[in-house]
Scaffold this active site. Structure first.
Site, PDB file in Angstrom:
ATOM      1  N   GLY A 152       0.875  -1.316   0.070  1.00  0.00           N
ATOM      2  CA  GLY A 152       0.114   0.105   0.128  1.00  0.00           C
ATOM      3  C   GLY A 152       0.780   1.378  -0.118  1.00  0.00           C
ATOM      4  O   GLY A 152       1.972   1.261  -0.511  1.00  0.00           O
ATOM      5  N   GLU A 153       0.433   2.185   0.945  1.00  0.00           N
ATOM      6  CA  GLU A 153       0.915   3.501   0.793  1.00  0.00           C
ATOM      7  C   GLU A 153       1.169   4.320  -0.546  1.00  0.00           C
ATOM      8  O   GLU A 153       1.690   5.451  -0.574  1.00  0.00           O
ATOM      9  CB  GLU A 153       2.238   3.433   1.225  1.00  0.00           C
ATOM     10  CG  GLU A 153       2.637   2.891   2.579  1.00  0.00           C
ATOM     11  CD  GLU A 153       3.947   2.830   3.151  1.00  0.00           C
ATOM     12  OE1 GLU A 153       5.099   3.077   2.424  1.00  0.00           O
ATOM     13  OE2 GLU A 153       3.977   2.020   4.474  1.00  0.00           O
ATOM     14  N   GLY A 154       0.832   3.806  -1.672  1.00  0.00           N
ATOM     15  CA  GLY A 154       1.130   4.339  -3.250  1.00  0.00           C
ATOM     16  C   GLY A 154       2.150   3.590  -3.730  1.00  0.00           C
ATOM     17  O   GLY A 154       2.978   4.255  -4.536  1.00  0.00           O
TER      18      GLY A 154
END
Length: 347
Positions: free
Chosen positions: A315-317
């Site tokens: 995640g997190e980009g």
């Protein structure tokens, strides 16, 4: 709530873009997905010479009431602790954004923590300190959901006004893979069991518990007469970070920006946004195929072919940040590579 005016890009110059790609000094089609990506970005910007000015990554953070019921392997405090890590520059997304020249801001959409006033790199859009527990009631009210969408849109309209042409989407929120699983099931019709994964690393017993809890939440929603309307599903099961991201995506498409779509949780926001405004998909670049099983269901429903397949599930980009250099490469070859005519090569 803002009424979004999203229109599909004018395809009138598609043939010109394809001709420009095909006349480069290479066999036709030999740059594979980069060729289609170059055409897509050119269409979004309506130019034969696109650019990716002022690229920005937004990481949307929020807490989930259901996290306390055991849908995640991590305690809820990890959400705010990771936001502090982002602000200190120490997370994977910070490393990849620095490496690839992406600006980074963290959006507090609803973290159950007080960050102590204005902080550099932190955008305070907190709707409330976490959603309600969707095992017992809707995660948010319709008004809260609309507020989150509106606030997310405002941030991106501001970026567009400052000359940003490409925005990446990331997230942080303990329990948000569970939200994404429920949203994905409701909006794709794929069985819930095929939309639920291990998230932050659940063992077999934890995965079974997560599955049972999500079935319970779904039953409560259906018994209450809940259907598959995208806004209703978002309010019922979403997080403030997901709802704020929906608004940001809709604004980015209205502003004719390139949207870098990350993995499973960001994909759940894209599913909602695309149901609300189908033309949004013309502005999306799907960056990678997540290891989360539900992401495959999303990609199939959205008819999306991602650029990368690295087994990512952080995640997190991070997947969007890693794919950004491919978008840069697509624009660069379109703008800088010689044509057969200019190079004097027989084509």
């Amino acid at each position: 709530m803002h009424s979004f005016a999203i229109t599909a890009p004018d395809r009138g110059m598609e043939n010109s873009l394809k001709h420009k790609v095909d006349r480069k000094t290479k066999p036709p089609g030999s740059l594979g997905q980069l060729e289609a990506l170059a055409v897509r970005i050119g269409l979004i910007q309506q130019t034969l010479t696109p650019s990716l000015d002022r690229p920005q990554m937004l990481v949307f953070a929020g807490d989930h009431g259901a996290a306390k019921a055991g849908v995640s392997a991590y305690p809820q405090d990890v959400t705010w602790q990771m936001v502090e890590n982002f602000l200190a520059g120490g997370a994977a997304i910070n490393v990849f954004c620095r490496q690839n020249g992406l600006g980074l801001s963290v959006v507090d959409a609803g973290v159950a923590h007080d960050f102590g006033g204005p902080r550099e790199g932190l955008i305070d859009l907190k709707v409330a300190p976490g959603t309600a527990n969707y095992l017992e009631s809707p995660a948010m009210t319709a008004a809260q959901c609309a507020q989150a969408i509106e606030q997310g849109a405002g941030v991106v309209f501001g970026l567009a006004a400052a000359g940003c042409k490409v925005v990446g989407f990331g997230e942080m929120g303990i329990g948000n893979t569970a939200s994404a699983s429920l949203i994905t099931h409701c909006l794709t019709g794929v069985p819930l069991a095929d939309c639920v994964g291990r998230g932050t690393g659940l063992d077999d017993a934890g995965l079974a518990r997560k599955q049972a809890l999500l079935e319970q939440a779904l039953t409560r929603y259906r018994v209450a007469g809940g259907g598959d309307d995208a806004f209703a599903v978002l309010a019922e099961f979403g997080g403030f970070e997901i709802a704020t991201m929906v608004g940001a995506m809709l604004a980015a498409a209205e502003a004719k920006m390139v949207l870098l779509i990350d993995g499973f949780i960001v994909g759940s926001a894209a599913l909602v946004a695309a149901r609300l405004e189908p033309a949004l998909l013309d502005y999306c670049v799907f960056c990678h195929r997540s290891a989360e099983p539900g992401h495959r269901a999303q990609l199939q429903a959205l008819r999306a072919e991602p650029l990368l397949d690295l087994g990512l599930r952080l995640g997190e980009g991070t997947g969007a940040a890693l794919a950004f250099p491919l978008a840069q490469a697509a624009v660069a070859f379109l703008n800088e590579m010689a044509s057969f005519e200019s190079a004097g090569v027989a084509g």
